[in-house]
Design a protein around this motif. Structure first.
Motif, PDB file in Angstrom:
ATOM      1  N   ARG A  16       9.553   6.006  11.821  1.00 40.13           N
ATOM      2  CA  ARG A  16       9.245   7.319  11.241  1.00 40.13           C
ATOM      3  C   ARG A  16      10.386   7.776  10.363  1.00 40.13           C
ATOM      4  NH1 ARG A  16       8.589   8.242  16.495  1.00 40.13           N
ATOM      5  NH2 ARG A  16       6.523   7.696  17.260  1.00 40.13           N
ATOM      6  N   TYR A  17      10.024   8.357   9.204  1.00 41.92           N
ATOM      7  CA  TYR A  17      10.997   9.073   8.378  1.00 41.92           C
ATOM      8  C   TYR A  17      10.530  10.525   8.388  1.00 41.92           C
ATOM      9  CZ  TYR A  17      12.267   4.521   6.354  1.00 41.92           C
ATOM     10  OH  TYR A  17      12.661   3.224   6.154  1.00 41.92           O
ATOM     11  N   GLY A  18      11.107  11.375   9.218  1.00 44.59           N
ATOM     12  CA  GLY A  18      10.620  12.755   9.322  1.00 44.59           C
ATOM     13  C   GLY A  18       9.162  12.745   9.719  1.00 44.59           C
ATOM     14  N   ASP A  19       8.301  13.309   8.869  1.00 40.25           N
ATOM     15  CA  ASP A  19       6.870  13.384   9.186  1.00 40.25           C
ATOM     16  C   ASP A  19       6.116  12.117   8.789  1.00 40.25           C
ATOM     17  OD1 ASP A  19       7.246  15.887  10.108  1.00 40.25           O
ATOM     18  OD2 ASP A  19       6.524  16.909   8.295  1.00 40.25           O
ATOM     19  N   VAL A  20       6.759  11.257   8.000  1.00 38.56           N
ATOM     20  CA  VAL A  20       6.075  10.042   7.517  1.00 38.56           C
ATOM     21  C   VAL A  20       6.218   8.921   8.531  1.00 38.56           C
ATOM     22  CG1 VAL A  20       6.001   8.294   5.680  1.00 38.56           C
ATOM     23  CG2 VAL A  20       6.556  10.676   5.124  1.00 38.56           C
ATOM     24  N   THR A  21       5.083   8.345   8.963  1.00 39.05           N
ATOM     25  CA  THR A  21       5.149   7.152   9.805  1.00 39.05           C
ATOM     26  C   THR A  21       4.959   5.955   8.892  1.00 39.05           C
ATOM     27  OG1 THR A  21       4.224   8.405  11.637  1.00 39.05           O
ATOM     28  CG2 THR A  21       4.208   6.016  11.860  1.00 39.05           C
ATOM     29  N   PRO A  41      -1.114  -3.264  -0.026  1.00 38.72           N
ATOM     30  CA  PRO A  41      -0.841  -2.471  -1.222  1.00 38.72           C
ATOM     31  C   PRO A  41       0.515  -1.772  -1.125  1.00 38.72           C
ATOM     32  CG  PRO A  41      -2.545  -1.425   0.134  1.00 38.72           C
ATOM     33  CD  PRO A  41      -2.252  -2.760   0.750  1.00 38.72           C
ATOM     34  N   SER A  42       1.007  -1.320  -2.250  1.00 42.59           N
ATOM     35  CA  SER A  42       2.292  -0.654  -2.314  1.00 42.59           C
ATOM     36  C   SER A  42       2.317   0.545  -1.359  1.00 42.59           C
ATOM     37  CB  SER A  42       2.512  -0.201  -3.758  1.00 42.59           C
ATOM     38  OG  SER A  42       3.719   0.482  -3.840  1.00 42.59           O
ATOM     39  N   GLY A  43       3.415   0.694  -0.624  1.00 39.81           N
ATOM     40  CA  GLY A  43       3.575   1.838   0.273  1.00 39.81           C
ATOM     41  C   GLY A  43       3.007   1.627   1.665  1.00 39.81           C
ATOM     42  N   CYS A  44       2.508   0.418   1.979  1.00 37.40           N
ATOM     43  CA  CYS A  44       1.858   0.201   3.281  1.00 37.40           C
ATOM     44  C   CYS A  44       2.860  -0.120   4.392  1.00 37.40           C
ATOM     45  CB  CYS A  44       0.803  -0.898   3.185  1.00 37.40           C
ATOM     46  SG  CYS A  44       1.507  -2.541   3.001  1.00 37.40           S
ATOM     47  N   GLY A  45       4.135  -0.275   4.038  1.00 40.73           N
ATOM     48  CA  GLY A  45       5.147  -0.475   5.087  1.00 40.73           C
ATOM     49  C   GLY A  45       5.741  -1.870   5.171  1.00 40.73           C
ATOM     50  N   LYS A  46       5.518  -2.706   4.151  1.00 37.02           N
ATOM     51  CA  LYS A  46       5.989  -4.097   4.184  1.00 37.02           C
ATOM     52  C   LYS A  46       7.520  -4.172   4.170  1.00 37.02           C
ATOM     53  CE  LYS A  46       3.936  -5.113   0.252  1.00 37.02           C
ATOM     54  NZ  LYS A  46       3.374  -3.820  -0.127  1.00 37.02           N
ATOM     55  N   THR A  47       8.131  -3.507   3.186  1.00 30.21           N
ATOM     56  CA  THR A  47       9.587  -3.590   3.047  1.00 30.21           C
ATOM     57  C   THR A  47      10.274  -2.991   4.268  1.00 30.21           C
ATOM     58  OG1 THR A  47       9.528  -3.600   0.644  1.00 30.21           O
ATOM     59  CG2 THR A  47      11.549  -2.807   1.644  1.00 30.21           C
ATOM     60  N   THR A  48       9.759  -1.880   4.763  1.00 29.82           N
ATOM     61  CA  THR A  48      10.336  -1.246   5.950  1.00 29.82           C
ATOM     62  C   THR A  48      10.310  -2.220   7.127  1.00 29.82           C
ATOM     63  OG1 THR A  48       9.558   0.879   5.132  1.00 29.82           O
ATOM     64  CG2 THR A  48      10.195   0.785   7.443  1.00 29.82           C
TER      65      THR A  48
END
Ligand SMILES: Nc1ncnc2c1ncn2[C@@H]1O[C@H](COP(=O)(O)OP(=O)(O)O)[C@@H](O)[C@H]1O
Ligand SMILES: [Mg+2]
Length: 351
Positions: A16-21, A41-48
């Motif tokens: 989690r980053y603040g409110d973003v899971t 797709p971009s933003g789905c959590g791959k890099t994290t």
């Protein structure tokens, strides 16, 4: 011998980053010697996800194991992993050899020994003779290979790739992805690979994990994901698919799918009657003469591509994309046609 605890184990990890899971209760395993791809797709959590394996990002909850050891609380330099970045992150003022030797030297390896290993890795990647060049004097593909050599030189347990080909042009992407796959297989490297490109994922992976909104949407072999997508999102995301919303009818004598007043026999494979989405790959459809086939239509667009013909057909099932292997008899615009397929060629999804 490899044990089930070798490789990477990701156990119910959330970030989690603040409110973003960013990553939501994700579990998977990369077996020793296997290449597993995180695709989405971009933003789905791959890099994290990748950065949590590397130790560059902490987990909010869950566990990370490498080679059977819980490394959840270990720093990046204590994890025996190496990461290849999208931008290569080569030192621009250092020549190729010094770039590759940097890691071993900073680990206090003897200079002669570091150079010997670096020369070996560069030769293996087809870069012998380029040791004295600066990164700016290399092509994109060569820079990418230097980045790979640099991450291999410490012989890490696990190699992590984050969109390693996105700075290369299409032709080079294809070649370098083959090179990465061959090297991985030859050296039995354990690799976690990130891409948003479904074709690249199909081409390089033993196993693919498709992510959507921080969660795992489906995982399996390239073949599983292409032939048996679990949802509309997956059918659409991996490969081309025609998606038709309609109704599945099941009787004692068989099943049929109907939409727009046209029904065709299908295999229900245990699915209950009711609203359903039919997914079918363009190359599983054939164009036949008008009055024949399962779905009537009109040819709206036709393109001759040498190895096949591509059609867009207007039909009661909506616009259907058809890749026909028979490119010899190209159909014309506005020509009435039939669309045919085998009952086993379609995938039925609950709606
Ligand atoms: N440092 C951060 N702070 C806040 N939000 C972040 C941070 N890093 C990533 N995110 C968010 O987490 C989600 C997943 O990001 P990321 O893992 O980079 O996706 P991908 O690599 O699949 O494109 C995105 O919504 C992104 O905005
Ligand atoms: Mg990313």
């Amino acid at each position: 011998m490899t044990s089930p605890t070798d490789g990477v184990v990701f156990e119910s990890v959330t970030k989690r980053y603040g409110d973003v899971t960013a990553v939501d209760d994700v579990s998977f395993r990369v077996a020793q010697g296997e290449l597993v791809t995180l695709l989405g797709p971009s933003g789905c959590g791959k890099t994290t996800t990748l950065r949590m394996v590397a130790g560059l990002e902490s987990v909010s909850s869950g566990r990370v194991l490498i080679g059977g050891t819980d490394v959840t609380l270990r720093a990046a330099n204590e994890r025996d992993v190496s990461m290849v970045f999208q931008s290569y992150a080569l030192f621009p003022h250092m020549n190729v050899l010094d770039n590759v030797c940097y890691g071993p030297l900073s680990m206090r390896m003897e200079r002669a020994k570091a150079r010997e290993i670096a020369h070996g890795k560069l030769a293996m990647l087809g870069l012998a003779g380029l040791e004295r060049r600066l990164p700016s004097e290399l092509s994109g593909g060569q820079q990418q290979r230097v980045a790979v050599a640099r991450s291999l030189v410490l012989e890490p347990k696990v190699l992590l790739f984050d969109e390693p080909l996105s700075n290369l042009d299409a032709k080079l992407r294809r070649r370098v992805r083959q090179e990465i796959r061959e090297l991985q297989q030859k050296l039995a490297l354990t690799v976690l690979y990130v891409t948003h490109d479904q074709e690249e994922a199909l081409a390089v992976s033993d196993h693919i994990i498709v992510m959507d909104g921080g969660r795992i949407a489906q995982q399996g072999t390239p073949h599983d994901l292409y032939e048996s997508p679990a949802s509309r999102f997956l059918a659409d995301f991996i490969g081309d698919a025609n998606l038709v919303d309609g109704e599945l009818a099941v009787t004692a004598s068989g099943a049929s799918f109907g939409a727009g007043g046209v029904s065709a026999p299908v295999r229900a494979d245990g699915m209950a009657a009711g609203p359903a989405t039919l997914a079918v790959r363009p190359h599983r459809l054939r164009l036949v003469d008008a009055g024949r086939g399962l779905v009537p239509g009109t040819c709206k667009r036709a393109a001759y591509l040498g190895s096949r013909a591509e059609y867009v057909v207007e039909s009661p099932w909506g616009e259907l994309l058809v890749f026909d292997a028979d490119a010899l008899t190209l159909r014309g615009r506005d020509e009435p046609v039939g669309v045919d397929f085998d009952p086993g060629a379609v995938i039925l999804l609950a709606r």
